[in-house]
Design a protein around this motif. Structure first.
Motif, PDB file in Angstrom:
ATOM      1  N   ILE A  70       0.854  -1.182   0.000  1.00  0.00           N
ATOM      2  CA  ILE A  70       0.000   0.000   0.000  1.00  0.00           C
ATOM      3  C   ILE A  70       0.896   1.240   0.000  1.00  0.00           C
ATOM      4  CG2 ILE A  70      -0.195   0.063   2.535  1.00  0.00           C
ATOM      5  CD1 ILE A  70      -3.104   1.026   2.164  1.00  0.00           C
ATOM      6  N   SER A  71       0.485   2.247  -0.754  1.00  0.00           N
ATOM      7  CA  SER A  71       1.247   3.489  -0.813  1.00  0.00           C
ATOM      8  C   SER A  71       0.275   4.625  -1.090  1.00  0.00           C
ATOM      9  CB  SER A  71       2.328   3.425  -1.905  1.00  0.00           C
ATOM     10  OG  SER A  71       1.737   3.241  -3.177  1.00  0.00           O
ATOM     11  N   ARG A  72       0.769   5.849  -0.972  1.00  0.00           N
ATOM     12  CA  ARG A  72      -0.101   6.991  -1.231  1.00  0.00           C
ATOM     13  C   ARG A  72       0.704   8.139  -1.795  1.00  0.00           C
ATOM     14  NH1 ARG A  72      -2.959   8.280   4.190  1.00  0.00           N
ATOM     15  NH2 ARG A  72      -3.788  10.079   3.058  1.00  0.00           N
ATOM     16  N   ASP A  73      -0.003   8.981  -2.541  1.00  0.00           N
ATOM     17  CA  ASP A  73       0.565  10.219  -3.071  1.00  0.00           C
ATOM     18  C   ASP A  73      -0.364  11.335  -2.619  1.00  0.00           C
ATOM     19  OD1 ASP A  73       1.418  12.405  -4.502  1.00  0.00           O
ATOM     20  OD2 ASP A  73       1.710  11.310  -6.369  1.00  0.00           O
ATOM     21  N   ASN A  74       0.038  12.039  -1.576  1.00  0.00           N
ATOM     22  CA  ASN A  74      -0.829  13.077  -1.026  1.00  0.00           C
ATOM     23  C   ASN A  74      -0.962  14.299  -1.945  1.00  0.00           C
ATOM     24  OD1 ASN A  74      -1.451  11.532   1.187  1.00  0.00           O
ATOM     25  ND2 ASN A  74      -0.074  12.602   2.596  1.00  0.00           N
ATOM     26  N   THR A  75      -0.089  14.426  -2.921  1.00  0.00           N
ATOM     27  CA  THR A  75      -0.235  15.525  -3.888  1.00  0.00           C
ATOM     28  C   THR A  75      -1.346  15.213  -4.891  1.00  0.00           C
ATOM     29  OG1 THR A  75       1.351  14.651  -5.496  1.00  0.00           O
ATOM     30  CG2 THR A  75       2.224  16.009  -3.688  1.00  0.00           C
ATOM     31  N   LYS A  76      -1.699  13.933  -4.992  1.00  0.00           N
ATOM     32  CA  LYS A  76      -2.745  13.512  -5.938  1.00  0.00           C
ATOM     33  C   LYS A  76      -3.983  12.979  -5.228  1.00  0.00           C
ATOM     34  CE  LYS A  76       0.538  12.283  -9.593  1.00  0.00           C
ATOM     35  NZ  LYS A  76       1.038  11.204 -10.493  1.00  0.00           N
ATOM     36  N   ASN A  77      -4.000  13.049  -3.899  1.00  0.00           N
ATOM     37  CA  ASN A  77      -5.135  12.513  -3.122  1.00  0.00           C
ATOM     38  C   ASN A  77      -5.438  11.071  -3.523  1.00  0.00           C
ATOM     39  OD1 ASN A  77      -5.316  15.025  -1.939  1.00  0.00           O
ATOM     40  ND2 ASN A  77      -7.499  15.280  -2.323  1.00  0.00           N
ATOM     41  N   THR A  78      -4.409  10.278  -3.671  1.00  0.00           N
ATOM     42  CA  THR A  78      -4.571   8.925  -4.185  1.00  0.00           C
ATOM     43  C   THR A  78      -3.824   7.918  -3.319  1.00  0.00           C
ATOM     44  OG1 THR A  78      -4.790   9.762  -6.442  1.00  0.00           O
ATOM     45  CG2 THR A  78      -4.272   7.429  -6.195  1.00  0.00           C
ATOM     46  N   VAL A  79      -4.472   6.801  -3.094  1.00  0.00           N
ATOM     47  CA  VAL A  79      -3.851   5.650  -2.428  1.00  0.00           C
ATOM     48  C   VAL A  79      -3.809   4.500  -3.422  1.00  0.00           C
ATOM     49  CG1 VAL A  79      -4.074   3.954  -0.573  1.00  0.00           C
ATOM     50  CG2 VAL A  79      -4.620   6.335  -0.146  1.00  0.00           C
ATOM     51  N   TYR A  80      -2.736   3.730  -3.365  1.00  0.00           N
ATOM     52  CA  TYR A  80      -2.551   2.607  -4.269  1.00  0.00           C
ATOM     53  C   TYR A  80      -2.445   1.297  -3.487  1.00  0.00           C
ATOM     54  CZ  TYR A  80      -1.102   6.509  -7.226  1.00  0.00           C
ATOM     55  OH  TYR A  80      -1.049   7.697  -7.902  1.00  0.00           O
ATOM     56  N   LEU A  81      -2.808   0.227  -4.157  1.00  0.00           N
ATOM     57  CA  LEU A  81      -2.557  -1.101  -3.613  1.00  0.00           C
ATOM     58  C   LEU A  81      -1.949  -1.936  -4.732  1.00  0.00           C
ATOM     59  CD1 LEU A  81      -2.863  -2.877  -1.063  1.00  0.00           C
ATOM     60  CD2 LEU A  81      -4.976  -3.774  -2.095  1.00  0.00           C
ATOM     61  N   GLN A  82      -0.637  -2.145  -4.625  1.00  0.00           N
ATOM     62  CA  GLN A  82       0.064  -2.992  -5.584  1.00  0.00           C
ATOM     63  C   GLN A  82      -0.070  -4.434  -5.117  1.00  0.00           C
ATOM     64  OE1 GLN A  82       1.744  -2.231  -8.532  1.00  0.00           O
ATOM     65  NE2 GLN A  82       1.868  -4.459  -8.756  1.00  0.00           N
ATOM     66  N   MET A  83      -0.606  -5.285  -5.977  1.00  0.00           N
ATOM     67  CA  MET A  83      -0.864  -6.678  -5.612  1.00  0.00           C
ATOM     68  C   MET A  83      -0.074  -7.587  -6.549  1.00  0.00           C
ATOM     69  SD  MET A  83      -4.961  -6.493  -4.894  1.00  0.00           S
ATOM     70  CE  MET A  83      -5.360  -6.324  -6.626  1.00  0.00           C
ATOM     71  N   ASN A  84       0.833  -8.338  -5.979  1.00  0.00           N
ATOM     72  CA  ASN A  84       1.662  -9.267  -6.747  1.00  0.00           C
ATOM     73  C   ASN A  84       1.392 -10.702  -6.322  1.00  0.00           C
ATOM     74  OD1 ASN A  84       2.942  -7.018  -7.947  1.00  0.00           O
ATOM     75  ND2 ASN A  84       4.475  -6.947  -6.311  1.00  0.00           N
ATOM     76  N   SER A  85       1.834 -11.643  -7.134  1.00  0.00           N
ATOM     77  CA  SER A  85       1.682 -13.073  -6.837  1.00  0.00           C
ATOM     78  C   SER A  85       0.245 -13.408  -6.453  1.00  0.00           C
ATOM     79  CB  SER A  85       2.636 -13.479  -5.715  1.00  0.00           C
ATOM     80  OG  SER A  85       3.974 -13.217  -6.059  1.00  0.00           O
ATOM     81  N   LEU A  86      -0.674 -12.918  -7.243  1.00  0.00           N
ATOM     82  CA  LEU A  86      -2.085 -13.102  -6.929  1.00  0.00           C
ATOM     83  C   LEU A  86      -2.492 -14.559  -7.047  1.00  0.00           C
ATOM     84  CD1 LEU A  86      -3.405  -9.902  -8.657  1.00  0.00           C
ATOM     85  CD2 LEU A  86      -3.744 -10.467  -6.251  1.00  0.00           C
ATOM     86  N   SER A  87      -3.402 -14.956  -6.185  1.00  0.00           N
ATOM     87  CA  SER A  87      -3.950 -16.315  -6.192  1.00  0.00           C
ATOM     88  C   SER A  87      -5.475 -16.237  -6.243  1.00  0.00           C
ATOM     89  CB  SER A  87      -3.503 -17.061  -4.941  1.00  0.00           C
ATOM     90  OG  SER A  87      -4.186 -16.570  -3.806  1.00  0.00           O
ATOM     91  N   PRO A  88      -6.132 -17.331  -6.593  1.00  0.00           N
ATOM     92  CA  PRO A  88      -7.609 -17.313  -6.618  1.00  0.00           C
ATOM     93  C   PRO A  88      -8.231 -16.888  -5.295  1.00  0.00           C
ATOM     94  CG  PRO A  88      -6.788 -19.241  -7.780  1.00  0.00           C
ATOM     95  CD  PRO A  88      -5.592 -18.578  -7.140  1.00  0.00           C
ATOM     96  N   GLU A  89      -7.530 -17.115  -4.197  1.00  0.00           N
ATOM     97  CA  GLU A  89      -8.060 -16.717  -2.884  1.00  0.00           C
ATOM     98  C   GLU A  89      -8.106 -15.193  -2.722  1.00  0.00           C
ATOM     99  OE1 GLU A  89      -7.332 -20.675  -3.106  1.00  0.00           O
ATOM    100  OE2 GLU A  89      -5.700 -19.203  -3.278  1.00  0.00           O
ATOM    101  N   ASP A  90      -7.455 -14.470  -3.603  1.00  0.00           N
ATOM    102  CA  ASP A  90      -7.500 -13.006  -3.562  1.00  0.00           C
ATOM    103  C   ASP A  90      -8.699 -12.442  -4.317  1.00  0.00           C
ATOM    104  OD1 ASP A  90      -3.989 -13.201  -3.979  1.00  0.00           O
ATOM    105  OD2 ASP A  90      -5.020 -12.642  -2.118  1.00  0.00           O
ATOM    106  N   THR A  91      -9.464 -13.302  -4.966  1.00  0.00           N
ATOM    107  CA  THR A  91     -10.643 -12.845  -5.690  1.00  0.00           C
ATOM    108  C   THR A  91     -11.646 -12.223  -4.729  1.00  0.00           C
ATOM    109  OG1 THR A  91     -10.395 -14.490  -7.448  1.00  0.00           O
ATOM    110  CG2 THR A  91     -12.608 -13.604  -7.073  1.00  0.00           C
TER     111      THR A  91
END
Length: 116
Positions: A70-91
């Motif tokens: 998880i990360s954020r850019d307060n200059t853009k009022n945006t939060v991100y969630l980078q998701m790697n190695s995804l599995s079906p349980e993440d659906t």
């Protein structure tokens, strides 16, 4: 009026990656921690990740540690969630959340489907 708008979901194969975004408006974004939740079919909503107001602290649910960032850019009022190695349980549907003045606000959610 406070708004949270998620984007970035989609269909991805197991082992793949996605980056979710949450754009916020209507409140002093940089003063509040932001959360990502998810809700899988027939399951309760669960907290996935939290980021502090200045982005200096992040915490994760055990099953996503080492895979999600998880990360954020307060200059853009945006939060991100980078998701790697995804599995079906993440659906699940992934939601952005902010608690402002003791009231919870939610976005509309973005669907993430992990399937071959």
């Amino acid at each position: 009026q406070l708004h949270l708008v998620e984007s970035g979901g989609g269909l991805v194969q197991p082992g793949g990656s996605l980056r979710l975004s949450c754009v916020a408006s209507g409140f002093p974004f940089s003063a509040y921690s932001i959360n990502w939740y998810r809700q899988a079919p027939e399951k309760s909503r669960e907290l996935v990740a939290v980021i502090s107001a200045n982005g200096g602290t992040a915490t994760y649910e055990d099953s996503v540690k080492g895979r999600f960032t998880i990360s954020r850019d307060n200059t853009k009022n945006t939060v991100y969630l980078q998701m790697n190695s995804l599995s079906p349980e993440d659906t699940a549907v992934y939601y952005c959340n902010a608690r402002v003045l003791r009231e919870d606000f939610w976005g509309q959610g973005t669907q993430v489907t992990v399937s071959s």
